[in-house]
Design a protein around this motif. Structure first.
Motif, PDB file in Angstrom:
ATOM      1  N   LEU A 165     -29.248  41.666  11.560  1.00 38.33           N
ATOM      2  CA  LEU A 165     -29.013  40.912  12.783  1.00 38.33           C
ATOM      3  C   LEU A 165     -28.232  39.662  12.411  1.00 38.33           C
ATOM      4  O   LEU A 165     -28.653  38.895  11.540  1.00 38.33           O
ATOM      5  N   GLU A 166     -27.091  39.447  13.058  1.00 39.31           N
ATOM      6  CA  GLU A 166     -26.197  38.351  12.685  1.00 39.31           C
ATOM      7  C   GLU A 166     -26.171  37.264  13.751  1.00 39.31           C
ATOM      8  O   GLU A 166     -26.375  37.532  14.938  1.00 39.31           O
ATOM      9  N   VAL A 167     -25.910  36.061  13.283  1.00 41.59           N
ATOM     10  CA  VAL A 167     -25.594  34.956  14.202  1.00 41.59           C
ATOM     11  C   VAL A 167     -24.254  34.378  13.783  1.00 41.59           C
ATOM     12  O   VAL A 167     -23.942  34.291  12.597  1.00 41.59           O
ATOM     13  N   ARG A 168     -23.457  34.006  14.754  1.00 42.39           N
ATOM     14  CA  ARG A 168     -22.129  33.475  14.497  1.00 42.39           C
ATOM     15  C   ARG A 168     -22.227  32.023  14.057  1.00 42.39           C
ATOM     16  O   ARG A 168     -22.925  31.212  14.663  1.00 42.39           O
ATOM     17  N   MET A 169     -21.510  31.647  12.984  1.00 46.46           N
ATOM     18  CA  MET A 169     -21.510  30.290  12.468  1.00 46.46           C
ATOM     19  C   MET A 169     -20.082  29.760  12.390  1.00 46.46           C
ATOM     20  O   MET A 169     -19.129  30.534  12.252  1.00 46.46           O
ATOM     21  N   TYR A 170     -19.942  28.442  12.440  1.00 46.54           N
ATOM     22  CA  TYR A 170     -18.627  27.812  12.378  1.00 46.54           C
ATOM     23  C   TYR A 170     -18.653  26.710  11.328  1.00 46.54           C
ATOM     24  O   TYR A 170     -19.605  25.927  11.250  1.00 46.54           O
ATOM     25  N   LEU A 171     -17.574  26.653  10.524  1.00 42.15           N
ATOM     26  CA  LEU A 171     -17.477  25.633   9.488  1.00 42.15           C
ATOM     27  C   LEU A 171     -16.972  24.321  10.071  1.00 42.15           C
ATOM     28  O   LEU A 171     -16.163  24.310  11.004  1.00 42.15           O
ATOM     29  N   GLN A 188     -27.760  25.378  14.349  1.00 42.48           N
ATOM     30  CA  GLN A 188     -28.716  25.756  15.379  1.00 42.48           C
ATOM     31  C   GLN A 188     -28.826  27.262  15.591  1.00 42.48           C
ATOM     32  O   GLN A 188     -29.931  27.764  15.859  1.00 42.48           O
ATOM     33  N   PRO A 189     -27.720  28.046  15.485  1.00 45.39           N
ATOM     34  CA  PRO A 189     -27.884  29.502  15.636  1.00 45.39           C
ATOM     35  C   PRO A 189     -28.870  30.107  14.651  1.00 45.39           C
ATOM     36  O   PRO A 189     -29.611  31.039  14.996  1.00 45.39           O
ATOM     37  N   ILE A 190     -28.902  29.604  13.413  1.00 46.77           N
ATOM     38  CA  ILE A 190     -29.869  30.105  12.433  1.00 46.77           C
ATOM     39  C   ILE A 190     -31.279  29.762  12.881  1.00 46.77           C
ATOM     40  O   ILE A 190     -32.195  30.600  12.819  1.00 46.77           O
ATOM     41  N   ARG A 191     -31.459  28.532  13.330  1.00 49.81           N
ATOM     42  CA  ARG A 191     -32.782  28.104  13.783  1.00 49.81           C
ATOM     43  C   ARG A 191     -33.238  28.915  14.999  1.00 49.81           C
ATOM     44  O   ARG A 191     -34.402  29.317  15.093  1.00 49.81           O
ATOM     45  N   ASP A 192     -32.320  29.165  15.924  1.00 47.25           N
ATOM     46  CA  ASP A 192     -32.667  29.965  17.101  1.00 47.25           C
ATOM     47  C   ASP A 192     -33.050  31.384  16.707  1.00 47.25           C
ATOM     48  O   ASP A 192     -33.979  31.970  17.266  1.00 47.25           O
ATOM     49  N   GLY A 193     -32.326  31.944  15.725  1.00 44.92           N
ATOM     50  CA  GLY A 193     -32.644  33.286  15.264  1.00 44.92           C
ATOM     51  C   GLY A 193     -34.011  33.352  14.619  1.00 44.92           C
ATOM     52  O   GLY A 193     -34.802  34.278  14.883  1.00 44.92           O
ATOM     53  N   ALA A 194     -34.317  32.370  13.778  1.00 47.37           N
ATOM     54  CA  ALA A 194     -35.623  32.341  13.120  1.00 47.37           C
ATOM     55  C   ALA A 194     -36.745  32.160  14.130  1.00 47.37           C
ATOM     56  O   ALA A 194     -37.795  32.818  14.052  1.00 47.37           O
ATOM     57  N   LEU A 195     -36.530  31.269  15.101  1.00 46.10           N
ATOM     58  CA  LEU A 195     -37.537  31.055  16.140  1.00 46.10           C
ATOM     59  C   LEU A 195     -37.771  32.322  16.958  1.00 46.10           C
ATOM     60  O   LEU A 195     -38.914  32.673  17.282  1.00 46.10           O
TER      61      LEU A 195
END
Length: 277
Positions: A165-171, A188-195
């Motif tokens: 399951l992937e979340v989009r990230m931006y540098l 925040q996308p990582i945090r939302d995914g973990a939550l």
């Protein structure tokens, strides 16, 4: 948090609110009386002299705004307390999504005479408690779909015995330009995914303490790209691994867990979402 704990907090909040609201009501009444008088004039003697210093303060707007701001904050906090007391697993119930309850209490220009933490809490509880379990489970399922964009993403990728399951990230271009390093604009996308994953795991296995929940509680202050894997988190279904890349982060989930999530989402969001996970 349970109902008894929430009630204890609300009772203390009600005491504080009553004290502050009484003070603001008194100040508002005085300012409105002063502003309603004719300007004090020593020659013509118009207006009570004792109100003269307060005639041009325009304080009524300030005190009315303070009451309104306080009520808005009270409403928000009470919503959170009700949601925590009606949580499904470790995911608080989201209260008043439609805005109807907020409209009931804060829709008019003037506050209702019975506005206060206790009356708002009891009203929100009556409205939310009967459907809390079903709505909470749906919200947990929605959070998973939303966090990983599953409604508009095709088939998920499989790697060995895991589903990705992937979340989009931006540098962050500024950090790269001046610091010669890569970091995310927002993690925040990582945090939302973990939550979202912690929420669905807790809902699928109530009362079971997964390390994923502990990971969410102790998440680092910052995630950075280029760590593969960054974490291996133990769960009742096996390890969930988190890896970070420049333009994405991946949660690799054991196939059995992915299948359980798929069934959970299908059950609580309807047949149209059966292929979500």
């Amino acid at each position: 948090m349970n109902r008894q704990q929430a009630d204890a907090i609300i009772d203390r909040m009600q005491e504080t609110y009553a004290t502050l609201d009484a003070a603001l009501r008194t100040a508002l009444a005085v300012s409105e009386e002063a502003e309603g008088q004719d300007a004090t004039d020593r020659i013509y003697g118009r207006g009570p002299r004792h109100l003269a210093p307060f005639r041009y303060l325009s304080a009524s707007r300030t005190f009315a705004k303070l009451r309104r701001d306080m009520a808005t904050k009270v409403f928000r906090e009470v919503c959170e307390l009700v949601g925590e007391a009606l949580a499904v697993g470790n995911a608080p119930l989201e209260i008043d999504e439609s805005g109807a309850l907020k409209e009931r209490w804060l829709g008019a220009d003037e506050l209702r005479n019975d506005f206060g933490p206790r009356t708002v809490f009891d009203d929100l509880w009556r409205e939310s408690a009967p459907g809390a379990q079903a709505n909470g489970l749906r919200q947990v399922a929605d959070a998973v779909v939303r966090a990983f964009g599953l409604d508009h993403r095709g088939d998920v990728r499989r790697v060995g015995a895991s589903v990705v399951l992937e979340v989009r990230m931006y540098l962050c271009s500024i950090a790269k330009k001046y610091g010669q390093r890569n970091e995310y604009t927002s993690d925040q996308p990582i945090r939302d995914g973990a939550l979202a994953l912690a929420g669905v795991f807790a809902a699928m296995a109530p009362g079971q303490a997964d390390d994923l929940t502990d990971f969410v509680r102790k998440m680092p202050g910052k995630f950075e790209p280029g760590h593969r894997p960054l974490y291996a988190i133990k769960t009742s279904y096996g390890d969930v691994t988190l890896s970070t890349f420049n333009e994405k982060a991946e949660f690799r989930i054991p196939a059995a867990a992915a299948e359980a999530i798929n069934l959970f989402v299908a059950e609580h969001r309807g047949e149209a979402n059966r292929s979500a996970a």
